[in-house]
Motif scaffolding. Structure first.
Motif, PDB file in Angstrom:
ATOM      1  N   GLN A  71       0.834  -1.202   0.000  1.00 11.04           N
ATOM      2  CA  GLN A  71       0.000   0.000   0.000  1.00 11.04           C
ATOM      3  C   GLN A  71       0.870   1.255   0.000  1.00 11.04           C
ATOM      4  O   GLN A  71       0.542   2.245  -0.656  1.00 11.04           O
ATOM      5  CB  GLN A  71      -0.944   0.010   1.207  1.00 11.04           C
ATOM      6  CG  GLN A  71      -1.950   1.136   1.167  1.00 11.04           C
ATOM      7  CD  GLN A  71      -2.869   1.055  -0.057  1.00 11.04           C
ATOM      8  OE1 GLN A  71      -3.435   0.008  -0.351  1.00 11.04           O
ATOM      9  NE2 GLN A  71      -3.004   2.157  -0.784  1.00 11.04           N
ATOM     10  N   ALA A  72       1.999   1.213   0.706  1.00 11.09           N
ATOM     11  CA  ALA A  72       2.904   2.371   0.737  1.00 11.09           C
ATOM     12  C   ALA A  72       3.453   2.676  -0.659  1.00 11.09           C
ATOM     13  O   ALA A  72       3.528   3.842  -1.056  1.00 11.09           O
ATOM     14  CB  ALA A  72       4.051   2.120   1.709  1.00 11.09           C
ATOM     15  N   LEU A  73       3.801   1.639  -1.399  1.00  8.33           N
ATOM     16  CA  LEU A  73       4.299   1.852  -2.761  1.00  8.33           C
ATOM     17  C   LEU A  73       3.182   2.358  -3.671  1.00  8.33           C
ATOM     18  O   LEU A  73       3.394   3.273  -4.476  1.00  8.33           O
ATOM     19  CB  LEU A  73       4.901   0.568  -3.328  1.00  8.33           C
ATOM     20  CG  LEU A  73       5.508   0.664  -4.726  1.00  8.33           C
ATOM     21  CD1 LEU A  73       6.597   1.735  -4.787  1.00  8.33           C
ATOM     22  CD2 LEU A  73       6.060  -0.688  -5.161  1.00  8.33           C
ATOM     23  N   GLN A  74       1.985   1.809  -3.530  1.00 11.37           N
ATOM     24  CA  GLN A  74       0.858   2.294  -4.321  1.00 11.37           C
ATOM     25  C   GLN A  74       0.569   3.763  -4.022  1.00 11.37           C
ATOM     26  O   GLN A  74       0.303   4.553  -4.940  1.00 11.37           O
ATOM     27  CB  GLN A  74      -0.390   1.452  -4.037  1.00 11.37           C
ATOM     28  CG  GLN A  74      -0.303   0.036  -4.577  1.00 11.37           C
ATOM     29  CD  GLN A  74      -1.547  -0.761  -4.235  1.00 11.37           C
ATOM     30  OE1 GLN A  74      -2.661  -0.280  -4.403  1.00 11.37           O
ATOM     31  NE2 GLN A  74      -1.361  -1.973  -3.744  1.00 11.37           N
TER      32      GLN A  74
ATOM     33  N   VAL B 227       3.352   5.963  -5.680  1.00 10.97           N
ATOM     34  CA  VAL B 227       3.150   6.065  -7.126  1.00 10.97           C
ATOM     35  C   VAL B 227       1.941   6.949  -7.430  1.00 10.97           C
ATOM     36  O   VAL B 227       1.991   7.802  -8.323  1.00 10.97           O
ATOM     37  CB  VAL B 227       3.000   4.665  -7.767  1.00 10.97           C
ATOM     38  CG1 VAL B 227       2.552   4.757  -9.213  1.00 10.97           C
ATOM     39  CG2 VAL B 227       4.311   3.898  -7.654  1.00 10.97           C
ATOM     40  N   GLY B 228       0.865   6.785  -6.679  1.00 10.38           N
ATOM     41  CA  GLY B 228      -0.312   7.629  -6.886  1.00 10.38           C
ATOM     42  C   GLY B 228      -0.009   9.088  -6.668  1.00 10.38           C
ATOM     43  O   GLY B 228      -0.436   9.954  -7.445  1.00 10.38           O
TER      44      GLY B 228
ATOM     45  N   ALA C 141      -0.144  11.956  -9.490  1.00  9.41           N
ATOM     46  CA  ALA C 141      -1.032  13.106  -9.271  1.00  9.41           C
ATOM     47  C   ALA C 141      -0.252  14.403  -9.392  1.00  9.41           C
ATOM     48  O   ALA C 141      -0.769  15.393  -9.925  1.00  9.41           O
ATOM     49  CB  ALA C 141      -1.706  13.006  -7.909  1.00  9.41           C
ATOM     50  N   ALA C 142       0.990  14.406  -8.930  1.00 11.39           N
ATOM     51  CA  ALA C 142       1.818  15.607  -9.014  1.00 11.39           C
ATOM     52  C   ALA C 142       2.197  15.929 -10.454  1.00 11.39           C
ATOM     53  O   ALA C 142       2.528  17.072 -10.769  1.00 11.39           O
ATOM     54  CB  ALA C 142       3.073  15.443  -8.169  1.00 11.39           C
ATOM     55  N   ALA C 143       2.149  14.931 -11.329  1.00 15.53           N
ATOM     56  CA  ALA C 143       2.531  15.144 -12.727  1.00 15.53           C
ATOM     57  C   ALA C 143       1.410  15.773 -13.542  1.00 15.53           C
ATOM     58  O   ALA C 143       1.634  16.210 -14.673  1.00 15.53           O
ATOM     59  CB  ALA C 143       2.931  13.806 -13.366  1.00 15.53           C
ATOM     60  N   GLU C 144       0.208  15.839 -12.987  1.00 20.51           N
ATOM     61  CA  GLU C 144      -0.904  16.435 -13.724  1.00 20.51           C
ATOM     62  C   GLU C 144      -0.775  17.949 -13.713  1.00 20.51           C
ATOM     63  O   GLU C 144      -0.568  18.544 -12.672  1.00 20.51           O
ATOM     64  CB  GLU C 144      -2.234  16.024 -13.084  1.00 20.51           C
ATOM     65  CG  GLU C 144      -2.504  14.531 -13.193  1.00 20.51           C
ATOM     66  CD  GLU C 144      -3.796  14.136 -12.506  1.00 20.51           C
ATOM     67  OE1 GLU C 144      -4.569  15.023 -12.111  1.00 20.51           O
ATOM     68  OE2 GLU C 144      -4.010  12.918 -12.362  1.00 20.51           O
ATOM     69  N   PRO C 145      -0.876  18.568 -14.911  1.00 21.97           N
ATOM     70  CA  PRO C 145      -0.739  20.029 -14.977  1.00 21.97           C
ATOM     71  C   PRO C 145      -1.915  20.744 -14.337  1.00 21.97           C
ATOM     72  O   PRO C 145      -2.952  20.254 -14.144  1.00 21.97           O
ATOM     73  CB  PRO C 145      -0.684  20.329 -16.457  1.00 21.97           C
ATOM     74  CG  PRO C 145      -1.077  19.082 -17.170  1.00 21.97           C
ATOM     75  CD  PRO C 145      -1.061  17.969 -16.177  1.00 21.97           C
TER      76      PRO C 145
END
Length: 168
Positions: free
Chosen positions: A153-156, A159-160, A164-168
């Motif tokens: 869950q920590a890895l998920q 990654v999430g 999410a940070a990559a969305e402009p």
């Protein structure tokens, strides 16, 4: 820029949600190919990442940033002393050459490693005290786990958050 390299990279990226590139491409190749994907994951040495994504490469096209969102560096480390040294060196290079101040850590260590937590804490302390950087979080990945096993869950969550940070 080598037109063949750009076209080859673009062919790999077109229509893909996630693309993995190595850091041996010229910066313009990544820049020209990246608009075809939602996420581009570049695996490279810290010096190559700084070269590809530094402020100088962002401003190369008419003073406008080529990246919609600043890259989110993910450091890789294991629980050995050498792993800490390499991770700190990478963090320092990225902080000095690309002016990045926040990082995440992927810790490669067995489930019963008594050193993994201490190494991650020490890296975070050094980042803060010597470089004015922040280690956001450290997530452990056990190399002995079967590849088919569902990620923790920590890895998920990591990654999430990165996506999410990559969305402009």
């Amino acid at each position: 820029v080598d037109a063949v390299a750009v076209e080859a990279a673009a062919d790999r990226i077109r229509g893909a949600a996630l693309v993995v590139l190595d850091g041996n491409l010229p910066p313009d190749t990544v820049v020209q190919a990246a608009p075809f994907a939602q996420v581009v994951l570049v695996h490279a040495q810290a010096g190559e990442l700084a070269r590809l994504f530094s402020h100088a490469s962002q401003v190369a096209q008419g003073g406008h940033a080529m990246w919609q969102v600043a890259p989110r560096p993910l450091l890789l480390c294991d629980d050995r002393r050498e792993g800490l040294t390499h991770a700190y060196t990478a963090l320092k290079l990225l902080a000095q050459r690309a002016s990045w101040r926040a990082f995440d850590l992927l810790m490669c260590a067995g489930a019963h490693s008594d050193r993994a937590e201490a190494v991650a804490q020490r890296l975070g302390q050094c980042a803060d005290q010597f470089l004015a950087c922040v280690l956001r979080r450290a997530v452990r990945v056990d190399p002995a786990e079967p590849a088919a096993r569902a990620p923790s869950q920590a890895l998920q969550d990591l990654v999430g958050e990165l996506l999410a940070a990559a969305e402009p």
